[in-house]
Design an enzyme around this catalytic site. Structure first.
Site, mmCIF file in Angstrom:
data_model
loop_
_atom_site.group_PDB
_atom_site.id
_atom_site.type_symbol
_atom_site.label_atom_id
_atom_site.label_comp_id
_atom_site.label_asym_id
_atom_site.label_seq_id
_atom_site.Cartn_x
_atom_site.Cartn_y
_atom_site.Cartn_z
ATOM 1 N N GLU A 69 -8.041 17.698 3.779
ATOM 2 C CA GLU A 69 -7.722 18.251 4.886
ATOM 3 C C GLU A 69 -6.225 18.410 5.242
ATOM 4 O O GLU A 69 -5.479 17.406 5.033
ATOM 5 C CB GLU A 69 -8.616 17.600 6.236
ATOM 6 C CG GLU A 69 -10.068 17.512 6.062
ATOM 7 C CD GLU A 69 -10.654 16.899 7.579
ATOM 8 O OE1 GLU A 69 -10.832 15.470 7.356
ATOM 9 O OE2 GLU A 69 -10.951 17.323 8.065
ATOM 10 N N GLU A 77 -14.080 12.400 4.817
ATOM 11 C CA GLU A 77 -13.216 11.594 4.802
ATOM 12 C C GLU A 77 -13.743 10.282 5.312
ATOM 13 O O GLU A 77 -13.936 9.979 6.357
ATOM 14 C CB GLU A 77 -12.136 12.163 5.921
ATOM 15 C CG GLU A 77 -10.631 11.356 5.498
ATOM 16 C CD GLU A 77 -10.509 10.539 6.475
ATOM 17 O OE1 GLU A 77 -10.528 9.184 6.337
ATOM 18 O OE2 GLU A 77 -10.026 10.828 7.567
ATOM 19 N N ASN A 106 -11.999 6.705 16.376
ATOM 20 C CA ASN A 106 -10.708 6.206 16.372
ATOM 21 C C ASN A 106 -9.438 7.400 16.544
ATOM 22 O O ASN A 106 -8.243 6.986 17.316
ATOM 23 C CB ASN A 106 -10.313 5.277 15.042
ATOM 24 C CG ASN A 106 -10.587 6.424 13.697
ATOM 25 O OD1 ASN A 106 -10.915 7.381 13.869
ATOM 26 N ND2 ASN A 106 -9.810 5.698 12.703
ATOM 27 N N CYS A 145 -8.153 4.726 9.552
ATOM 28 C CA CYS A 145 -8.694 4.754 8.175
ATOM 29 C C CYS A 145 -7.432 4.572 7.264
ATOM 30 O O CYS A 145 -7.832 3.873 6.029
ATOM 31 C CB CYS A 145 -9.616 5.930 7.869
ATOM 32 S SG CYS A 145 -9.119 7.400 8.206
#
Ligand code: ADP
Length: 509
Positions: A489, A279, A178, A313
């Protein structure tokens, strides 16, 4: 409410071959070999897989279908390169990242064209992703020089107590389709800044962006072996993934993707006890309180819901609207959806809603919508009985009268579907929002400052947007709680993932 949505598909019909050639001329950073151990290479058995443009179905390129042996070669080279890369002066690593950043900026248009071609997102969004991803390299060029330990006063005066940070070692970076550019650059920037060599495994739908990024890293002067990019088909990916997880020479695994695959990788990494950064999926609540500025709330919802056709996400998934503004919010959202969304090939002018990335996504999204409608949700748009979507273009969809038990609330839809539920009290909104086993992002819209603080603290998630729908930035800590993952992150937090702290006790008596 009369909703009119326009579809701009390619104006004229080209044969697959013609379209491919027309498309390829623009794609100057296109690479059809993988980068393994410093060599642009093909698979040992010559196997390849095709990369498809999801808007047109054209084959853009064929890339090597690598396997376990290639993964082992890449790791061996990374382990070798690690020895000198880990010793390279932070200033030098910083300069190299700065050079890389400049190349990314210079090649922004080519990267964006490649990204739109293989991923489908509109060109404006592809450009934004390139700038966002390059921003991580710029950020980590700075961070490379700010990685430091501590000296503390120990328990006894004759013990000098030092904590130093050292590169953790080779990092395996597994990235999703994505945000194929931003996710790789976010991981790679941090790994390189911290002195770690990397082996990247891009998603099978979008390997070309990663190969282009590797070509530019090489051009920036990254030493051979410090970065390998392993392309693998859906069928061979598990083999490559397992090889990276089980290899003791890999010290860190950083993964962005689905919770199901994240759990599998977590388990596979147990035998070598790797440092993990995961993640994973989200199921973001978007809460609009009675006091909200509705114009801001609708704009925030559009940005967080429809970016990348909802395939993000941190996309809004569960829209919760307080009873006092529910009808007005839903009407305003519907009319903005109708007037602002133009679906079509992301490379065409004026398009701001691309196709879904593949057929599996299309089936998943339409299955969740039909299941929710069967459970009692009202489909306001498209009107029930409208023509089926063309190709992989899923129409922007508005569902109202949704309840928390429905499929579109229980699962992350990952499509352009705005599902709206009504609530009465703050407690009820929080109970619904926190009932998910995911906890990546949450959004709240309120003009009540005490409520903004209260709800931000109470939401069980890693990131909160208050009156803001676009929250990602290199300076901030990105990550989630519960099944949404481990670690953060961005900002200085990535340093935790790619360094080890070593405690040194100096006896001075
Ligand atoms: P999605 O379901 O959204 O496609 P995935 O979690 O399957 O997300 O994909 C994210 C990344 O994980 C991709 O690079 C994909 O190739 C990779 N992946 C999928 N399955 C595995 C596996 N068994 N081992 C390692 N990587 C995997």
């Amino acid at each position: 409410m009369a909703l009119q949505l326009s579809y701009r598909l390619l104006g004229r019909q080209l044969s697959a071959g013609q379209a491919t050639r027309v498309g390829r001329r623009r794609l100057s950073l296109l690479r059809e070999r993988a980068l393994v151990a410093g060599q642009w290479t093909v698979a040992a058995d010559g196997a390849t897989f095709d990369v498809i443009n999801p808007a047109t179905d054209d084959v853009i390129a064929s890339v090597p279908d690598l396997g376990e042996a290639d993964a082992a070669r890449a790791v061996a080279a990374a382990a070798e390169a690690q020895r000198s890369w880990g010793q390279t002066a932070p200033r030098r690593r910083s300069q190299l990242l700065q050079a890389y950043f400049r190349l990314l900026e210079e090649h922004g248009e080519q990267l964006a064209a490649l990204l739109t071609a293989e991923q489908g997102k509109p060109l404006a969004e592809a450009r934004a992703e390139v700038a966002y991803g390059a921003g991580y390299i710029e950020w980590f060029a700075g961070e490379a020089r700010r990685i430091h330990g501590e000296v503390v006063d120990g328990a006894a005066p004759h013990k000098e107590t030092l904590m130093i940070r050292q590169p953790a070692g080779v990092a395996a970076l597994i990235t999703p389709w994505n945000f194929p550019i931003a996710m790789l650059l976010r991981k790679l920037g941090a790994a390189l800044a911290c002195g770690c060599a990397a082996v990247a495994k891009p998603a099978e739908d979008t390997p070309l962006s990663a190969l282009a990024l590797a070509a530019l890293a090489e051009q920036a002067g990254l030493p051979p072996g410090v970065l390998s990019v392993l392309t693998a088909s859906r069928a061979r990916t598990p083999e490559v993934g397992a090889a990276l997880c089980r290899d003791p020479r890999v010290a860190v695994l950083s993964f962005t993707g689905s919770t199901a695959v994240g759990k599998l990788l977590y388990a596979q990494c147990a035998s070598t006890v790797k440092k993990l950064s995961l993640e994973l999926g989200g199921n973001s609540p978007f809460i609009v309180f009675d006091s909200a500025d509705l114009e801001k709330a609708v704009a925030g919802c559009m940005a967080s819901k429809f970016r990348n056709s909802g395939q993000t996400c941190i996309s809004t998934n569960r829209i919760l609207v307080q009873a006092g503004v529910y009808d007005r919010f839903v009407a305003a959202l519907g009319s903005v959806m109708a007037s602002q969304l133009t679906a079509g090939d992301g490379a065409a002018d004026g398009v701001n809603l691309g196709p879904l990335v593949n057929n599996a996504q299309l089936e998943k999204v339409s299955g969740l919508v039909s299941e929710s409608v069967r459970q009692g949700a009202r489909q306001v748009w498209p009107r029930p009985g409208s023509a089926a979507p063309e190709g992989r273009f899923y129409p922007p969809t508005l569902l109202t009268e949704v309840t928390p038990d429905m499929a579109c609330f229980r699962e992350e839809v990952f499509g352009p579907v705005a599902a709206c539920a009504r609530f009465e009290t703050e407690e009820e909104a929080l109970a619904i929002a926190n009932s998910s086993d995911m906890g990546l992002a949450g959004y709240i819209f309120t003009e009540n400052i005490a409520q903004a603080w209260r709800v931000s603290r109470a939401l069980e998630c890693g990131m909160v947007g208050v009156n803001e729908g676009l929250i990602s930035q290199p300076e901030a800590a990105f990550g989630g709680v519960k099944l949404s993952g481990l670690g953060r992150e961005g900002g200085h937090y990535s340093v935790e993932d790619y360094t080890e702290v070593k405690y040194i006790c100096f006896g001075t008596k």
